[in-house]
Design an enzyme around this catalytic site. Structure first.
Site, PDB file in Angstrom:
ATOM      1  N   LEU A 204      54.593  57.017 -16.773  1.00 11.45           N
ATOM      2  CA  LEU A 204      55.357  55.924 -17.376  1.00 11.45           C
ATOM      3  C   LEU A 204      56.381  56.420 -18.392  1.00 11.45           C
ATOM      4  O   LEU A 204      56.173  57.416 -19.076  1.00 11.45           O
ATOM      5  CB  LEU A 204      54.393  54.925 -18.042  1.00 11.45           C
ATOM      6  CG  LEU A 204      53.356  54.292 -17.114  1.00 11.45           C
ATOM      7  CD1 LEU A 204      52.509  53.276 -17.890  1.00 11.45           C
ATOM      8  CD2 LEU A 204      53.998  53.637 -15.896  1.00 11.45           C
TER       9      LEU A 204
ATOM     10  N   HIS B 165      59.572  51.653 -17.521  1.00 10.66           N
ATOM     11  CA  HIS B 165      58.367  50.873 -17.216  1.00 10.66           C
ATOM     12  C   HIS B 165      57.979  50.000 -18.410  1.00 10.66           C
ATOM     13  O   HIS B 165      57.598  48.844 -18.254  1.00 10.66           O
ATOM     14  CB  HIS B 165      57.187  51.814 -16.917  1.00 10.66           C
ATOM     15  CG  HIS B 165      57.369  52.702 -15.733  1.00 10.66           C
ATOM     16  ND1 HIS B 165      57.489  54.070 -15.840  1.00 10.66           N
ATOM     17  CD2 HIS B 165      57.432  52.431 -14.405  1.00 10.66           C
ATOM     18  CE1 HIS B 165      57.605  54.599 -14.640  1.00 10.66           C
ATOM     19  NE2 HIS B 165      57.582  53.629 -13.738  1.00 10.66           N
TER      20      HIS B 165
ATOM     21  N   GLN C 220      53.891  54.566   1.185  1.00  4.82           N
ATOM     22  CA  GLN C 220      55.335  54.413   0.994  1.00  4.82           C
ATOM     23  C   GLN C 220      56.068  55.750   0.898  1.00  4.82           C
ATOM     24  O   GLN C 220      57.277  55.778   0.705  1.00  4.82           O
ATOM     25  CB  GLN C 220      55.640  53.535  -0.218  1.00  4.82           C
ATOM     26  CG  GLN C 220      55.427  54.203  -1.567  1.00  4.82           C
ATOM     27  CD  GLN C 220      55.606  53.202  -2.692  1.00  4.82           C
ATOM     28  OE1 GLN C 220      54.801  52.295  -2.874  1.00  4.82           O
ATOM     29  NE2 GLN C 220      56.668  53.360  -3.464  1.00  4.82           N
TER      30      GLN C 220
ATOM     31  N   ASP D 122      65.555  50.290  -8.941  1.00  2.00           N
ATOM     32  CA  ASP D 122      65.255  50.294  -7.507  1.00  2.00           C
ATOM     33  C   ASP D 122      65.839  49.014  -6.914  1.00  2.00           C
ATOM     34  O   ASP D 122      65.129  48.060  -6.617  1.00  2.00           O
ATOM     35  CB  ASP D 122      63.743  50.386  -7.300  1.00  2.00           C
ATOM     36  CG  ASP D 122      63.193  51.672  -7.884  1.00  2.00           C
ATOM     37  OD1 ASP D 122      63.211  52.692  -7.197  1.00  2.00           O
ATOM     38  OD2 ASP D 122      62.796  51.666  -9.075  1.00  2.00           O
TER      39      ASP D 122
HETATM   40  P1  AMP Z   1      57.776  53.247 -10.118  1.00  2.00           P
HETATM   41  O1  AMP Z   1      56.649  53.659 -11.004  1.00  2.00           O
HETATM   42  O2  AMP Z   1      58.872  54.233 -10.015  1.00  2.00           O
HETATM   43  O3  AMP Z   1      57.290  52.710  -8.797  1.00  2.00           O
HETATM   44  O4  AMP Z   1      58.459  51.996 -10.830  1.00  2.00           O
HETATM   45  C1  AMP Z   1      57.707  50.866 -11.202  1.00  2.00           C
HETATM   46  C2  AMP Z   1      58.649  49.781 -11.632  1.00  2.00           C
HETATM   47  O5  AMP Z   1      59.412  50.247 -12.764  1.00  2.00           O
HETATM   48  C3  AMP Z   1      59.669  49.397 -10.563  1.00  2.00           C
HETATM   49  O6  AMP Z   1      59.869  47.992 -10.581  1.00  2.00           O
HETATM   50  C4  AMP Z   1      60.894  50.132 -10.990  1.00  2.00           C
HETATM   51  O7  AMP Z   1      62.105  49.540 -10.557  1.00  2.00           O
HETATM   52  C5  AMP Z   1      60.783  50.070 -12.496  1.00  2.00           C
HETATM   53  N1  AMP Z   1      61.581  51.131 -13.115  1.00  2.00           N
HETATM   54  C6  AMP Z   1      61.507  52.470 -12.880  1.00  2.00           C
HETATM   55  N2  AMP Z   1      62.436  53.128 -13.599  1.00  2.00           N
HETATM   56  C7  AMP Z   1      63.117  52.191 -14.294  1.00  2.00           C
HETATM   57  C8  AMP Z   1      64.217  52.223 -15.216  1.00  2.00           C
HETATM   58  N3  AMP Z   1      64.805  53.361 -15.565  1.00  2.00           N
HETATM   59  N4  AMP Z   1      64.660  51.058 -15.718  1.00  2.00           N
HETATM   60  C9  AMP Z   1      64.085  49.873 -15.370  1.00  2.00           C
HETATM   61  N5  AMP Z   1      63.050  49.768 -14.516  1.00  2.00           N
HETATM   62  C10 AMP Z   1      62.574  50.900 -13.989  1.00  2.00           C
END
Ligand code: AMP
Length: 266
Positions: free
Chosen positions: A30, A34, A58, A149
């Site tokens: 995180l 996040h 995935q 994303d």
């Molecule tokens: P992940 O752990 O990469 O699957 O991301 C979990 C959630 O956090 C997803 O909805 C991502 O789009 C969001 N997320 C990841 N990086 C960022 C960021 N830099 N800014 C905003 N949301 C993010």
């Protein structure tokens, strides 16, 4: 903060709690991106649930899956400090009790043929499978996802339509380092020099053409550019580079790490 390892324990705990539930699905490692989702959920909902699960279905690239950073103890510390109420940290068997074959298939149409869909076969089906399972376990009123994303949000919106879910999907803006680099768990696999070179993504959004953007990425050490595209923000279909408004989306590899980013151009 309460931690649950199984959906049964999570479900029975949540059954006795009333009120709105904000849910933030993550793969851990995180960072502030996040935590911004957790904070947004906290501002709107009575209970905030975060899941941490590196979802095997995935990942189309086995080495990306194996090398995915894992920092659970620190994640739990950050979530606690941010005021998250519940963290769900399942093992694979808890979410896939019958294995990873014969999973549901979601008719996502064109959206999963474009961009990430074209370069990561099966990726979005895996995302839908896991988010659908997580939504059934958590039964949230609100679902928080990051625009980092961008295509994933469009896919999840479509999946929610297909499954007739009435969860509120809340989109949160991309959180960046002060340099402009979009925060990502995968950034921890980059050297300091590669992080500086990776700024070519953020700096490239104003390039005069897709070709100029790609050349700048290559000149800054990116070894492969999967795509640089100017798209309709809703359909994600390609548009001429200088048409506005549009969403510019990029995916490219540096040091063997695949980075994605996007920007709305009004
Ligand atoms: P992940 O752990 O990469 O699957 O991301 C979990 C959630 O956090 C997803 O909805 C991502 O789009 C969001 N997320 C990841 N990086 C960022 C960021 N830099 N800014 C905003 N949301 C993010």
């Amino acid at each position: 903060m309460k931690q649950f390892l199984t959906q049964d324990a999570l479900k029975s705990y949540l059954q006795n709690k009333g009120g709105s539930i904000g849910f933030v699905p993550t793969m851990g490692a995180l960072h502030e991106g996040h935590l911004a989702l957790i904070k947004a959920a906290k501002a709107q909902c009575e209970q905030v649930v975060c899941s941490i699960f590196v979802n095997p279905t995935q990942f189309n690239d086995p080495s990306d899956f194996e090398k995915y950073p894992k920092t659970l103890a620190n994640d739990i510390k950050l979530l606690t400090e941010t005021g998250c109420d519940i963290v769900y940290t399942p093992e694979v068997d808890d979410l896939y009790p019958s294995g990873m074959k014969n999973l549901p298939h979601y008719p996502l149409g064109r959206l999963e043929e474009l961009l990430e869909g074209a370069h990561r076969p099966g990726h979005f089906q895996g995302v839908c499978v896991v988010v659908d399972k997580l939504l059934q376990a958590v039964q949230p009123s609100h679902l928080y996802m990051g625009q980092k994303d961008f295509q994933q949000i469009a896919i999840i919106r479509k999946m929610l339509e297909i499954t007739k879910s009435n969860v509120n999907l809340i989109e949160c803006p991309t959180v960046r380092e002060s340099s402009g680099l979009a925060m990502s768990s995968r950034n921890s696999r980059l050297s300091a020099e590669q992080k500086t070179q990776a700024l070519a993504i953020f700096q490239g959004f104003n390039s005069p053409s897709a070709a100029a953007f790609e050349s700048a990425l290559v000149a800054n050490g990116f070894e492969t550019v999967d795509y640089v595209a100017c798209c309709d923000p809703i359909t994600l279909e390609n548009k001429p580079w200088d048409e506005r408004p549009c969403q510019i989306l990029v995916a490219a590899f540096i040091g063997g790490v695949r980075l994605i980013d996007n920007q709305f151009m009004p």
